[in-house]
Design a protein around this motif. Structure first.
Motif: not given
Length: 136
Positions: A21, A25, A29-30
């Motif tokens: 990833c 990304c 995501k975090h």
């Protein structure tokens, strides 16, 4: 208190390596700040897992060290972020040192005395006695 632990940073790097990833990304995501994963990745590549350890003390740098960092940046074709990662510093710290050096030379890199200067002169007991005797 730091926001991200060494374990969290290493887990993210491992996820980056395992999943393929992109950094963007993983950042989304975090919910990470803009370039933080890129910085961790650079430090990890240069210093390994030890570079991501948390520091629990304030570091003091000598004028000689500051000059070596500035000299390295000026004489090599590398970005401030790469210099910062290789010396385990913040980019902003190197920028501040560079600005001080450009304005005032190596003298400007010397540590400054902390706190406000006293408005009262330092008087010795002997001086105080003289003033008291004159008043009588």
């Amino acid at each position: 208190m730091t926001k991200y632990t060494q374990k969290f940073k290493l887990d993210l790097i491992q996820e980056y390596l395992d999943t393929g990833c992109s950094q963007r990304c993983l950042k989304n995501k975090h919910s990470l700040p803009k370039d933080i994963l890129k910085k961790w990745w650079t430090v990890y590549n240069l210093k390994g897992p030890e570079g991501l350890k948390l520091r629990h003390f304030k570091r003091k740098f000598t004028v000689d060290f500051k000059l070596r960092v500035i000299n390295y940046y000026l004489n090599n074709d590398v970005s401030i972020s790469k210099v910062a990662a290789s010396h385990n510093l913040l980019c902003s710290q190197i920028s501040i040192w560079l600005k001080l050096f450009m304005e005032g030379g190596s003298e400007a890199l010397k540590p400054k005395k902390k706190g406000r200067q006293s408005k009262m002169s330092k008087m010795t007991k002997k001086d105080a006695r003289k003033i008291l005797k004159k008043g009588k």
